[in-house]
Design an enzyme around this catalytic site. Structure first.
Site, PDB file in Angstrom:
ATOM      1  N   ARG A 190      -1.038  29.968 -19.865  1.00  0.00           N
ATOM      2  CA  ARG A 190      -1.294  30.762 -18.941  1.00  0.00           C
ATOM      3  C   ARG A 190      -0.332  31.364 -18.397  1.00  0.00           C
ATOM      4  NH1 ARG A 190      -5.434  30.738 -14.368  1.00  0.00           N
ATOM      5  NH2 ARG A 190      -6.605  30.302 -15.527  1.00  0.00           N
ATOM      6  N   ASN A 195      -0.058  35.032 -25.483  1.00  0.00           N
ATOM      7  CA  ASN A 195       1.013  35.669 -25.462  1.00  0.00           C
ATOM      8  C   ASN A 195       2.022  35.089 -25.751  1.00  0.00           C
ATOM      9  OD1 ASN A 195       0.029  38.576 -24.817  1.00  0.00           O
ATOM     10  ND2 ASN A 195      -0.379  38.475 -22.353  1.00  0.00           N
ATOM     11  N   ARG A 231      -5.052  51.362 -21.485  1.00  0.00           N
ATOM     12  CA  ARG A 231      -4.673  51.484 -19.809  1.00  0.00           C
ATOM     13  C   ARG A 231      -4.481  52.975 -19.829  1.00  0.00           C
ATOM     14  NH1 ARG A 231      -2.491  45.754 -19.811  1.00  0.00           N
ATOM     15  NH2 ARG A 231      -3.918  44.481 -18.825  1.00  0.00           N
ATOM     16  N   HIS A 264       3.719  44.311 -27.320  1.00  0.00           N
ATOM     17  CA  HIS A 264       2.172  44.354 -26.101  1.00  0.00           C
ATOM     18  C   HIS A 264       3.415  43.928 -24.698  1.00  0.00           C
ATOM     19  CE1 HIS A 264      -0.994  43.813 -23.217  1.00  0.00           C
ATOM     20  NE2 HIS A 264      -0.675  41.981 -23.053  1.00  0.00           N
ATOM     21  N   THR A 324      -5.464  38.390 -15.871  1.00  0.00           N
ATOM     22  CA  THR A 324      -6.374  39.225 -16.671  1.00  0.00           C
ATOM     23  C   THR A 324      -7.309  38.851 -17.648  1.00  0.00           C
ATOM     24  OG1 THR A 324      -5.338  39.323 -18.097  1.00  0.00           O
ATOM     25  CG2 THR A 324      -4.280  41.141 -16.613  1.00  0.00           C
TER      26      THR A 324
END
EC number: 1.1.1.27
Length: 331
Positions: free
Chosen positions: A98, A137, A168, A192, A247
């Site tokens: 993470r 990610n 967004r 991204h 998130t």
């Protein structure tokens, strides 16, 4: 005779029938679970499989969801053994280390490559015909990694890319104009994250170009400071991480949006990460987000987006940054 035998009389012996539109979520962290619940509540599959190396957490999450079976139409299964994922139509990969507060997405990369070396071969083994959707990610680099490790054709490896960044963006434009995001058409392409590219030239409401009304839109010389909206898009994830630690909800909904377009063969256009070599002046083997058509076979088409010279330059710069990291990776 058992209670079941007293209650039910068999008419025929049922042949086991495989699931028609099974979806697997790899990783039961915050993003994995938000994706799972979003997929379940949209009723997108007849079977949802979940897999993770953390056995107790996985077991707890699966049980918790199964306890809600009365309110769902989907069979829910889970195991740390990848055989539970067999014959999936779509496999969503959310597993990985993470992102820590203040850590850039690119910093995460080698930690996650090593995790993918275990995950991807297992997915391929049990679902050789699946569509692979990468969410972990840094998503653009890890989509490239998944493509390389899987040996899949490029149309079956998709990164969630800027689908969320664009959502967004549309939300924030809608806030400024007091309109629903679905009426604000706007695209963010490229990486991204930190070097994403807002396509100001394409922003429109009901076909009316906003840049046509305000030619300075998105530039330093804009008195209304629309540029700040893109900054908010980029900072949005970091802000949420700072406030709640991670998130989850918006990315989960974004994943379900993409899964729906694939499962229902909608031919809807989404900004997702795909191999862009040869497009917009990109020379290297990198994955970046451009508008793509998603359907039952995966990513069927790419839309030729008209970018201004400055926007194209930003996309090329993103590509160079990503390639700089990719060529150092040990796959």
């Amino acid at each position: 005779m058992s209670t079941k035998e007293k209650l039910i009389s068999h008419v025929m012996k049922e042949e086991p029938v495989g699931s028609r539109n099974k979806v697997t979520v790899v990783g039961v962290g915050m993003v994995g679970m938000a994706s799972a619940i979003s997929i379940l509540l949209k009723d997108l599959c007849d079977e949802l499989a979940m897999v993770d190396v953390m056995e107790d957490k996985l077991k707890g999450e699966v049980m918790d969801l199964q306890h809600g079976s009365l309110f769902l139409k989907t069979k829910i299964v889970g195991d740390k053994d990848y055989s539970v994922t067999a014959n999936s139509k779509v496999v969503v990969v959310t597993a990985g280390a993470r992102q820590q507060e203040g850590e850039s997405r690119l910093n995460l990369v080698q930690r996650n490559v090593n995790i993918f070396k275990f995950i991807i071969p297992n997915i391929v083994k049990y679902s050789p015909n699946c569509i692979l959707m990468v969410v972990s990610n840094p998503v653009d680099i890890l989509t490239y990694v998944a493509w390389k490790l899987s040996g899949f054709p490029r149309h079956r490896v998709i990164g969630s890319g800027t689908n969320l960044d664009s959502a967004r963006f549309r939300h924030l434009i809608g806030e400024k104009l007091h309109l629903h995001p679905s009426s604000c058409h706007a695209w963010i392409v490229g990486e991204h994250g930190d070097s994403s590219v807002p396509v100001w030239s394409g922003v429109n409401v009901a076909g009316v170009s906003l840049q046509g009304l305000n030619p300075q839109m998105g530039t330093e010389g804009d008195g209304e400071d629309w540029k700040a909206i893109h900054k908010e898009v980029v900072d949005g994830a970091y802000e949420v991480i700072k406030l709640k630690g991670y998130t989850s909800w918006a990315i989960g909904m974004s994943v379900a949006d993409l899964v729906e377009s694939i499962i229902k063969n909608m031919h809807k256009v989404h900004p997702v990460s795909t191999l862009v070599q040869g497009m917009h002046g990109v020379k290297d083997e990198v994955f970046l987000s451009v508008p793509c058509v998603l359907g039952n076979s995966g990513l069927t088409d790419v839309i030729h987006m008209t970018l201004k010279a400055e926007e194209e330059k930003q996309v090329q710069k993103s590509a160079e940054t990503l390639w700089g990291v990719q060529k150092e990776l040990i796959l």
